[in-house]
Design a protein around this motif. Structure first.
Motif, PDB file in Angstrom:
ATOM      1  N   ASP A 152      -3.454  12.890  12.636  1.00 17.85           N
ATOM      2  CA  ASP A 152      -2.838  12.301  11.451  1.00 17.85           C
ATOM      3  C   ASP A 152      -2.598  13.413  10.430  1.00 17.85           C
ATOM      4  O   ASP A 152      -3.541  13.938   9.842  1.00 17.85           O
TER       5      ASP A 152
ATOM      6  N   THR B  96      -2.640  10.146   2.011  1.00 17.60           N
ATOM      7  CA  THR B  96      -1.671   9.298   2.701  1.00 17.60           C
ATOM      8  C   THR B  96      -1.105  10.010   3.920  1.00 17.60           C
ATOM      9  O   THR B  96      -0.924  11.232   3.918  1.00 17.60           O
ATOM     10  N   SER B  97      -0.861   9.243   4.981  1.00 15.01           N
ATOM     11  CA  SER B  97      -0.235   9.799   6.180  1.00 15.01           C
ATOM     12  C   SER B  97       1.205  10.195   5.880  1.00 15.01           C
ATOM     13  O   SER B  97       1.930   9.479   5.181  1.00 15.01           O
TER      14      SER B  97
ATOM     15  N   ASN C  54       3.511  -6.513   5.821  1.00 18.25           N
ATOM     16  CA  ASN C  54       2.823  -5.828   6.906  1.00 18.25           C
ATOM     17  C   ASN C  54       3.006  -6.654   8.172  1.00 18.25           C
ATOM     18  O   ASN C  54       2.681  -7.852   8.194  1.00 18.25           O
TER      19      ASN C  54
ATOM     20  N   SER D 126     -10.066   2.351   2.189  1.00 16.59           N
ATOM     21  CA  SER D 126      -8.868   2.694   2.948  1.00 16.59           C
ATOM     22  C   SER D 126      -8.134   1.441   3.416  1.00 16.59           C
ATOM     23  O   SER D 126      -8.697   0.351   3.522  1.00 16.59           O
ATOM     24  N   THR D 127      -6.857   1.636   3.689  1.00 18.67           N
ATOM     25  CA  THR D 127      -6.029   0.560   4.214  1.00 18.67           C
ATOM     26  C   THR D 127      -4.932   1.191   5.066  1.00 18.67           C
ATOM     27  O   THR D 127      -4.917   2.405   5.281  1.00 18.67           O
ATOM     28  N   GLN D 128      -4.018   0.358   5.559  1.00 20.52           N
ATOM     29  CA  GLN D 128      -2.909   0.846   6.373  1.00 20.52           C
ATOM     30  C   GLN D 128      -1.636   0.080   6.020  1.00 20.52           C
ATOM     31  O   GLN D 128      -1.699  -1.102   5.668  1.00 20.52           O
ATOM     32  N   THR D 129      -0.499   0.758   6.105  1.00 20.61           N
ATOM     33  CA  THR D 129       0.782   0.063   6.081  1.00 20.61           C
ATOM     34  C   THR D 129       1.231  -0.112   7.521  1.00 20.61           C
ATOM     35  O   THR D 129       1.199   0.828   8.318  1.00 20.61           O
TER      36      THR D 129
ATOM     37  N   TRP E 214       2.742   2.838  11.711  1.00 19.73           N
ATOM     38  CA  TRP E 214       1.486   2.648  10.999  1.00 19.73           C
ATOM     39  C   TRP E 214       1.145   3.926  10.236  1.00 19.73           C
ATOM     40  O   TRP E 214       1.318   5.031  10.751  1.00 19.73           O
ATOM     41  N   LYS E 215       0.631   3.758   9.024  1.00 24.80           N
ATOM     42  CA  LYS E 215       0.214   4.915   8.237  1.00 24.80           C
ATOM     43  C   LYS E 215      -1.087   4.606   7.506  1.00 24.80           C
ATOM     44  O   LYS E 215      -1.276   3.493   7.010  1.00 24.80           O
ATOM     45  N   ASN E 216      -1.975   5.608   7.452  1.00 25.03           N
ATOM     46  CA  ASN E 216      -3.240   5.477   6.731  1.00 25.03           C
ATOM     47  C   ASN E 216      -3.045   5.754   5.249  1.00 25.03           C
ATOM     48  O   ASN E 216      -2.255   6.632   4.867  1.00 25.03           O
ATOM     49  N   LYS E 217      -3.804   5.045   4.433  1.00 26.52           N
ATOM     50  CA  LYS E 217      -3.856   5.314   2.996  1.00 26.52           C
ATOM     51  C   LYS E 217      -5.316   5.176   2.563  1.00 26.52           C
ATOM     52  O   LYS E 217      -5.926   4.129   2.795  1.00 26.52           O
TER      53      LYS E 217
END
Length: 231
Positions: free
Chosen positions: A171, A194-195, A49, A32-35, A207-210
């Motif tokens: 989320d 994805t969020s 970012n 996982s990562t985030q924007t 911020w959004k989760n991926k």
């Protein structure tokens, strides 16, 4: 989405082919990562970012997930099947942000997941998609300062740190992916989540989760409605 659910209701209510209820356990690996975006900090044609207007590198966080699911499937033909799946899951995910002087801030978000997925199968391959609600359970943050003195001399270590109160407790996401039936009650799947909305409560921060999920799924039991048998 309402139209899709109406179509599913009609299909599952039509009894030309058998319907099956399945009890499924699923678990596996997350990457996982985030924007991270600060409003107004992005230049035209260049995307970075940023937090508080400062640029950060974002690295993937390795985690895990486990789920208990109920699936209602309908055989559309000898080769095709439609299934609606939902249940509860637990996911450990997040991201690691790295500052200009290589300070690493690892952010671990733990969620309770409620997926509602539509699964269309053709032979052994399935295409799946649908919404997922994730409820934030807790946030764990670890900071590791750089040990390279020359890099530390570039500037002060960032005073930013993730806090649980910085995050929305919900989320709303979207899931799509593929599943392959390996043998009888065992399948493997790859899903991308994805969020759909901002999970940050901080002003001017988005911020959004991926997350990529790689899962092994095992059907514990299935119950065919038309012949009342349990397997």
């Amino acid at each position: 989405m309402k139209k899709i659910l109406l179509i599913l209701f009609i299909l599952f209510g039509y009894n030309s082919f058998s319907q099956t209820i399945e009890l499924i356990v699923s678990g596996g690996f997350n990457s996982s990562t985030q924007t991270l975006r600060t409003d107004g900090a992005t230049q035209i044609g260049v995307v970075h970012n940023t937090i508080g207007g400062k640029q950060y590198q974002v690295d993937a966080y390795p985690g895990y997930h486990i789920k208990g699911l109920i699936g209602i499937s309908k055989q559309l033909s000898n080769k095709t099947q439609l299934k609606l799946t939902s249940g509860l899951g637990y996911s450990s995910q997040g991201a690691t942000v790295v500052s200009v002087n290589k300070t690493r801030i690892t952010n671990n978000l733990n969620y309770i997941q409620i997926p509602i997925l539509i699964n269309f199968s053709f032979y052994k391959i399935s295409f799946l998609f649908g919404p997922q609600i994730s409820l934030l359970n807790n946030v764990n943050t670890k900071t590791k300062n750089s040990t390279i003195l020359s890099l530390n001399a570039l500037g002060n270590n960032p005073d930013f740190s993730y806090r649980e109160e910085d995050f929305s407790n919900r989320d709303n996401g979207f899931v799509f992916g593929l599943e392959y039936k390996i043998y009888k009650n065992i399948s493997a799947s790859v899903k991308y989540i994805t969020s759909l909305k901002n999970i940050s409560l901080l002003d001017k921060e988005t911020w959004k989760n991926k997350t990529i999920e790689i899962s092994i799924n095992y059907t514990l039991m299935n119950f065919k409605l038309n012949d009342k048998s349990i397997k």
